[in-house]
Design a protein around this motif. Structure first.
Motif, PDB file in Angstrom:
ATOM      1  N   GLU A   1      15.598  -1.127 -51.454  1.00 35.30           N
ATOM      2  CA  GLU A   1      16.185  -1.932 -52.179  1.00 35.30           C
ATOM      3  C   GLU A   1      17.400  -2.725 -51.401  1.00 35.30           C
ATOM      4  OE1 GLU A   1      15.793  -3.905 -54.925  1.00 35.30           O
ATOM      5  OE2 GLU A   1      13.748  -2.887 -55.168  1.00 35.30           O
ATOM      6  N   CYS A   2      18.222  -1.718 -50.761  1.00 32.18           N
ATOM      7  CA  CYS A   2      19.014  -2.387 -49.863  1.00 32.18           C
ATOM      8  C   CYS A   2      18.709  -3.160 -48.611  1.00 32.18           C
ATOM      9  CB  CYS A   2      19.877  -1.031 -49.096  1.00 32.18           C
ATOM     10  SG  CYS A   2      20.879  -0.417 -50.186  1.00 32.18           S
ATOM     11  N   LEU A   3      17.504  -3.170 -48.148  1.00 30.72           N
ATOM     12  CA  LEU A   3      16.925  -3.706 -47.127  1.00 30.72           C
ATOM     13  C   LEU A   3      16.142  -5.022 -47.522  1.00 30.72           C
ATOM     14  CD1 LEU A   3      15.365  -0.850 -44.998  1.00 30.72           C
ATOM     15  CD2 LEU A   3      17.195  -1.919 -44.558  1.00 30.72           C
ATOM     16  N   ARG A   4      16.033  -5.181 -48.829  1.00 28.49           N
ATOM     17  CA  ARG A   4      15.029  -6.223 -49.325  1.00 28.49           C
ATOM     18  C   ARG A   4      15.588  -7.665 -48.636  1.00 28.49           C
ATOM     19  NH1 ARG A   4      12.122  -7.501 -54.087  1.00 28.49           N
ATOM     20  NH2 ARG A   4      12.553  -5.289 -54.849  1.00 28.49           N
ATOM     21  N   PRO A   5      16.957  -7.965 -48.707  1.00 34.12           N
ATOM     22  CA  PRO A   5      17.412  -9.223 -48.413  1.00 34.12           C
ATOM     23  C   PRO A   5      17.263  -9.523 -46.969  1.00 34.12           C
ATOM     24  CG  PRO A   5      19.025  -8.238 -49.563  1.00 34.12           C
ATOM     25  CD  PRO A   5      18.149  -6.971 -49.351  1.00 34.12           C
ATOM     26  N   LEU A   6      17.323  -8.598 -46.096  1.00 36.54           N
ATOM     27  CA  LEU A   6      16.976  -8.301 -44.703  1.00 36.54           C
ATOM     28  C   LEU A   6      15.470  -8.754 -44.429  1.00 36.54           C
ATOM     29  CD1 LEU A   6      17.953  -8.248 -41.910  1.00 36.54           C
ATOM     30  CD2 LEU A   6      17.441  -5.786 -41.911  1.00 36.54           C
ATOM     31  N   ILE A   7      14.633  -8.070 -45.208  1.00 31.59           N
ATOM     32  CA  ILE A   7      13.091  -8.176 -45.113  1.00 31.59           C
ATOM     33  C   ILE A   7      12.673  -9.567 -45.356  1.00 31.59           C
ATOM     34  CG2 ILE A   7      10.976  -7.371 -46.097  1.00 31.59           C
ATOM     35  CD1 ILE A   7      12.240  -4.456 -46.273  1.00 31.59           C
ATOM     36  N   LYS A   8      13.414 -10.023 -46.515  1.00 30.33           N
ATOM     37  CA  LYS A   8      13.159 -11.430 -47.130  1.00 30.33           C
ATOM     38  C   LYS A   8      13.541 -12.549 -45.944  1.00 30.33           C
ATOM     39  CE  LYS A   8      12.682 -10.929 -52.210  1.00 30.33           C
ATOM     40  NZ  LYS A   8      13.282 -11.466 -53.280  1.00 30.33           N
ATOM     41  N   GLU A   9      14.428 -12.281 -45.325  1.00 28.82           N
ATOM     42  CA  GLU A   9      15.064 -13.041 -44.575  1.00 28.82           C
ATOM     43  C   GLU A   9      13.993 -13.240 -43.028  1.00 28.82           C
ATOM     44  OE1 GLU A   9      18.619 -13.323 -41.161  1.00 28.82           O
ATOM     45  OE2 GLU A   9      19.040 -12.238 -43.011  1.00 28.82           O
ATOM     46  N   HIS A  10      13.448 -12.232 -42.696  1.00 23.24           N
ATOM     47  CA  HIS A  10      12.641 -12.327 -41.553  1.00 23.24           C
ATOM     48  C   HIS A  10      11.064 -12.313 -42.155  1.00 23.24           C
ATOM     49  CE1 HIS A  10      15.645 -11.308 -38.785  1.00 23.24           C
ATOM     50  NE2 HIS A  10      16.434 -10.716 -39.767  1.00 23.24           N
ATOM     51  N   ALA A  11      10.995 -12.446 -43.158  1.00 22.21           N
ATOM     52  CA  ALA A  11       9.343 -12.231 -43.753  1.00 22.21           C
ATOM     53  C   ALA A  11       8.378 -13.367 -43.058  1.00 22.21           C
ATOM     54  CB  ALA A  11       9.312 -12.545 -45.390  1.00 22.21           C
ATOM     55  N   THR A  12       8.965 -14.730 -43.107  1.00 19.42           N
ATOM     56  CA  THR A  12       8.348 -15.820 -42.464  1.00 19.42           C
ATOM     57  C   THR A  12       7.583 -15.391 -41.059  1.00 19.42           C
ATOM     58  OG1 THR A  12       9.210 -17.178 -44.274  1.00 19.42           O
ATOM     59  CG2 THR A  12       7.979 -18.327 -42.096  1.00 19.42           C
TER      60      THR A  12
ATOM     61  N   THR B   1      13.706   8.591 -55.185  1.00 18.58           N
ATOM     62  CA  THR B   1      14.963   7.829 -55.565  1.00 18.58           C
ATOM     63  C   THR B   1      15.948   7.265 -54.500  1.00 18.58           C
ATOM     64  OG1 THR B   1      15.017   8.942 -57.863  1.00 18.58           O
ATOM     65  CG2 THR B   1      16.720   7.693 -56.975  1.00 18.58           C
ATOM     66  N   ASP B   2      16.150   8.156 -53.536  1.00 16.85           N
ATOM     67  CA  ASP B   2      16.882   7.854 -52.329  1.00 16.85           C
ATOM     68  C   ASP B   2      16.087   6.649 -51.589  1.00 16.85           C
ATOM     69  OD1 ASP B   2      19.265   7.884 -50.743  1.00 16.85           O
ATOM     70  OD2 ASP B   2      17.926   9.073 -49.318  1.00 16.85           O
ATOM     71  N   LEU B   3      14.788   7.096 -51.277  1.00 20.81           N
ATOM     72  CA  LEU B   3      13.900   6.091 -50.515  1.00 20.81           C
ATOM     73  C   LEU B   3      13.964   4.491 -51.260  1.00 20.81           C
ATOM     74  CD1 LEU B   3      10.899   8.245 -49.448  1.00 20.81           C
ATOM     75  CD2 LEU B   3      12.571   7.277 -48.118  1.00 20.81           C
TER      76      LEU B   3
ATOM     77  N   GLU C   1      16.831   3.297 -39.098  1.00 19.11           N
ATOM     78  CA  GLU C   1      17.920   3.717 -39.487  1.00 19.11           C
ATOM     79  C   GLU C   1      18.091   4.212 -40.912  1.00 19.11           C
ATOM     80  OE1 GLU C   1      22.562   1.573 -39.810  1.00 19.11           O
ATOM     81  OE2 GLU C   1      21.197   1.311 -37.976  1.00 19.11           O
ATOM     82  N   ALA C   2      17.537   3.575 -42.018  1.00 14.67           N
ATOM     83  CA  ALA C   2      17.658   4.008 -43.234  1.00 14.67           C
ATOM     84  C   ALA C   2      16.615   5.500 -43.541  1.00 14.67           C
ATOM     85  CB  ALA C   2      16.965   3.075 -44.061  1.00 14.67           C
ATOM     86  N   GLY C   3      15.942   5.789 -42.477  1.00 16.33           N
ATOM     87  CA  GLY C   3      15.038   7.115 -42.594  1.00 16.33           C
ATOM     88  C   GLY C   3      13.740   6.760 -43.384  1.00 16.33           C
TER      89      GLY C   3
END
Length: 84
Positions: free
Chosen positions: A15-26, A8-10, A44-46
């Motif tokens: 989910e918190c990283l989703r916007p950052l990942i999408k931003e850099h996906a291309t 659950t924690d992972l 950093e998120a472990g």
């Protein structure tokens, strides 16, 4: 902490990283590697600890079902229910 709590924690971290990942996906697809920004955020998120043995301070999360494909990158995808 139970395995369910760890998972659950992972999932929350992913989910918190989703916007950052999408931003850099291309860019990541074009370069065929994670951007250093995404890599550092995942570290950093472990998230990298999930595959390391507990004996070495890791979380020792074992992928199951379609996630156990022998491709470590798929573990992140499979942590999110309904993506496989």
């Amino acid at each position: 902490m139970t395995t369910s709590d760890v998972t659950t924690d992972l999932l929350r971290q992913v989910e918190c990283l989703r916007p950052l990942i999408k931003e850099h996906a291309t860019s990541a697809e074009a370069k065929r590697q994670l951007s250093s920004v995404v890599y550092d955020a995942m570290d950093e998120a472990g998230l990298f600890a999930m595959l390391a043995p507990k004996a070495y301070g890791g979380l020792e999360v074992h992928p199951v079902g379609p996630c156990a494909s022998g491709r470590p990158w798929r573990t992140l995808t499979c942590l999110r229910p309904g993506t496989w």
